[in-house]
Motif scaffolding. Structure first.
Motif, PDB file in Angstrom:
ATOM      1  N   SER A  54      44.443  40.681  49.562  1.00 17.24           N
ATOM      2  CA  SER A  54      43.623  41.625  48.827  1.00 17.24           C
ATOM      3  C   SER A  54      43.534  42.960  49.583  1.00 17.24           C
ATOM      4  O   SER A  54      43.547  44.032  48.970  1.00 17.24           O
ATOM      5  N   SER A  57      47.008  44.677  49.156  1.00 16.77           N
ATOM      6  CA  SER A  57      47.232  45.205  47.806  1.00 16.77           C
ATOM      7  C   SER A  57      46.135  46.163  47.360  1.00 16.77           C
ATOM      8  O   SER A  57      46.220  46.726  46.282  1.00 16.77           O
ATOM      9  N   SER A  59      43.196  45.364  46.317  1.00 17.69           N
ATOM     10  CA  SER A  59      42.790  44.793  45.028  1.00 17.69           C
ATOM     11  C   SER A  59      41.337  45.114  44.697  1.00 17.69           C
ATOM     12  O   SER A  59      40.498  45.144  45.590  1.00 17.69           O
ATOM     13  N   GLU A  60      41.079  45.299  43.414  1.00 20.38           N
ATOM     14  CA  GLU A  60      39.705  45.556  42.981  1.00 20.38           C
ATOM     15  C   GLU A  60      38.849  44.307  43.102  1.00 20.38           C
ATOM     16  O   GLU A  60      37.666  44.374  43.367  1.00 20.38           O
ATOM     17  N   LYS A  62      38.693  39.840  44.126  1.00 22.57           N
ATOM     18  CA  LYS A  62      39.280  38.655  44.753  1.00 22.57           C
ATOM     19  C   LYS A  62      38.777  37.432  44.008  1.00 22.57           C
ATOM     20  O   LYS A  62      37.592  37.336  43.709  1.00 22.57           O
ATOM     21  N   THR A 272      48.950  38.704  43.522  1.00 23.86           N
ATOM     22  CA  THR A 272      48.250  39.829  44.128  1.00 23.86           C
ATOM     23  C   THR A 272      48.736  41.152  43.561  1.00 23.86           C
ATOM     24  O   THR A 272      49.912  41.308  43.220  1.00 23.86           O
ATOM     25  N   GLY A 273      47.816  42.086  43.411  1.00 21.98           N
ATOM     26  CA  GLY A 273      48.112  43.417  42.884  1.00 21.98           C
ATOM     27  C   GLY A 273      46.849  44.246  42.954  1.00 21.98           C
ATOM     28  O   GLY A 273      45.816  43.759  43.422  1.00 21.98           O
ATOM     29  N   PRO A 274      46.925  45.496  42.504  1.00 21.24           N
ATOM     30  CA  PRO A 274      45.749  46.376  42.590  1.00 21.24           C
ATOM     31  C   PRO A 274      44.547  45.856  41.788  1.00 21.24           C
ATOM     32  O   PRO A 274      43.409  46.057  42.175  1.00 21.24           O
ATOM     33  N   THR A 275      44.792  45.178  40.685  1.00 21.10           N
ATOM     34  CA  THR A 275      43.669  44.693  39.876  1.00 21.10           C
ATOM     35  C   THR A 275      42.972  43.522  40.560  1.00 21.10           C
ATOM     36  O   THR A 275      41.759  43.508  40.699  1.00 21.10           O
ATOM     37  N   GLU A 276      43.767  42.536  40.980  1.00 22.43           N
ATOM     38  CA  GLU A 276      43.129  41.406  41.655  1.00 22.43           C
ATOM     39  C   GLU A 276      44.104  40.628  42.532  1.00 22.43           C
ATOM     40  O   GLU A 276      45.318  40.669  42.332  1.00 22.43           O
ATOM     41  N   THR A 277      43.496  39.946  43.515  1.00 19.58           N
ATOM     42  CA  THR A 277      44.229  38.938  44.283  1.00 19.58           C
ATOM     43  C   THR A 277      43.568  37.628  43.953  1.00 19.58           C
ATOM     44  O   THR A 277      42.340  37.526  43.963  1.00 19.58           O
ATOM     45  N   ARG A 278      44.397  36.640  43.628  1.00 18.52           N
ATOM     46  CA  ARG A 278      43.810  35.410  43.112  1.00 18.52           C
ATOM     47  C   ARG A 278      44.521  34.168  43.629  1.00 18.52           C
ATOM     48  O   ARG A 278      45.736  34.148  43.737  1.00 18.52           O
TER      49      ARG A 278
END
Ligand SMILES: Nc1nc2c(ncn2[C@@H]2O[C@H](COP(=O)(O)OP(=O)(O)OP(=O)(O)O)[C@@H](O)[C@H]2O)c(=O)[nH]1
Ligand SMILES: [Mg+2]
Length: 351
Positions: A54, A57, A59-60, A62, A272-278
């Motif tokens: 997160s 990336s 990310s916004e 997690k 994982t990416g800018p929107t979310e890491t999951r």
């Protein structure tokens, strides 16, 4: 979602542990829910990889993997005949995927023990005995119907009866149902059917010794030990403060949650990416195509391939772009067996 039931004698520390677990569950926007019912709570599985990815990336949000924990009322001797909350209690255990035996190992005169002694080994035997006898009763109840059904000669029904009888044979000899192991090449439907019996002693079991840190404890061979009361009083302290208290760095409960996850045969792949890491939960052995279906059922049907970078490579390279340039990205097909820690991007086609 997979669930874990806290099973133990009265006053073993189950509710204290349950409350500690729910204190930890982070209620957040992206979180499905935390305490669902008074006796059931959703807990996130601690995972450093989510935190690291997160950050990389930016990310916004997690999202961690989750497990459900259920606090079950204390079990007493003869529960299988209805003592205590008896059958009601035993039915609650039927619903869970894993049984966490909470066994008291600490000595403390102020805390009453139902058997007026502290003996973790004997407590475990009582718990196992009650579950074994309850299983015996439920199998014996269904046997006549099954026997009747075999009269039409259906090979599947005959096979089911065979399995039921062999499990019952174990139970009668006071062994857990899990001691009867099916051949590896057994028909999948039969394996499913066996699972659908929901026998208590057929479930995976983990043993937790509730100890007193710095106090007197009785030796007991558990999968892990922790001072539940102490851990629930110090949820917020730092790793350094834990060490000063002579405790292990990682909190006992975090380790316990991870062990439950492993015992359930679960593993994690990550997106994982800018929107979310999951973190996404899958069963060990699942293919890339099956895993795509976890994200969206359509993805399983329209699966093209999976772009996979192992977490370690992702971390060393420092970004997806770098990992691709260093040749660390693999294109995997639908039968690829997903590995724990795979960082994935699924490519899917139109519906
Ligand atoms: N000394 C000590 N007391 C504990 C510990 N864990 C729990 N207790 C105490 O034991 C008592 C019972 O704890 P609970 O968590 O309510 O026990 P339980 O297993 O939920 O009991 P039932 O719901 O009755 O089956 C409480 O007074 C707790 O404070 C421990 O590690 N050390
Ligand atoms: Mg309780």
């Amino acid at each position: 979602m997979f669930s874990v039931g806290l099973v133990g004698l009265p006053n073993a520390g189950k509710s204290t542990l349950f409350n500690l677990l729910t204190k930890l569950s982070v209620p957040a926007e992206n979180f499905p829910f935390c305490t669902v019912k008074p006796h059931s709570g959703i807990v996130s599985v601690p995972d450093d990889r989510v935190d690291m990815l997160s950050t990389i990336s930016n990310s916004e949000k997690k999202v961690y993997a989750t497990i459900e924990f259920k606090d079950i009322a204390g079990l007493v001797k003869n529960a299988h005949q209805g003592a205590g909350l008896g059958n009601q209690f035993l039915n609650h255990i039927r619903e869970v995927d894993l049984v966490l035996l909470v066994v008291r190992a600490f000595e403390d005169e102020k805390i009453i023990h139902v058997e007026n002694r502290v003996s973790p080994q004997e407590d475990e035997e009582i718990l196992m005995m009650e579950m074994t006898l309850a299983d015996q009763i439920s199998l014996e109840k269904m046997l006549p119907k099954l026997q009747k059904e075999t009269r039409n000669g259906d090979p599947m029904t005959i096979a089911k009866l065979g399995i039921a009888e062999q499990i019952l044979n174990k139970l009668v000899n006071l062994q857990p149902a899990s001691n009867f192991v099916l051949n590896e090449d057994t028909d999948k439907d039969l394996i499913k059917w066996r699972k659908s019996l929901n026998l208590l002693t057929d479930k995976p079991i983990l043993k937790l010794a509730n100890i007193s840190h710095g106090g007197k404890n009785i030796d007991y061979d558990a999968d892990f030990a922790m001072d539940i009361k102490l851990e629930s009083e110090i949820v917020d302290i730092t790793e350094e403060e834990r060490e000063e208290l002579g405790l292990e760095k990682q909190s006992g409960v975090n380790k316990m949650i991870q062990q439950c996850y492993q015992k359930l045969g679960l593993a994690t792949f990550l997106t994982t990416g800018p929107t979310e890491t999951r973190a996404w939960t899958f069963k060990v052995g699942w293919t890339a195509q099956m895993c795509a279906g976890i994200i969206h059922s359509d993805f399983e049907k329209t699966f093209i391939n999976a772009e996979v970078i192992s977490y370690h490579d992702f971390l060393v390279c420092g970004s997806r772009k770098e990992a691709i340039e260093s040749g660390k990205m693999r294109i995997e097909g639908k039968s690829y067996i997903m590995q724990d820690g795979d960082v994935v991007e699924f490519k899917v086609g139109a519906r």
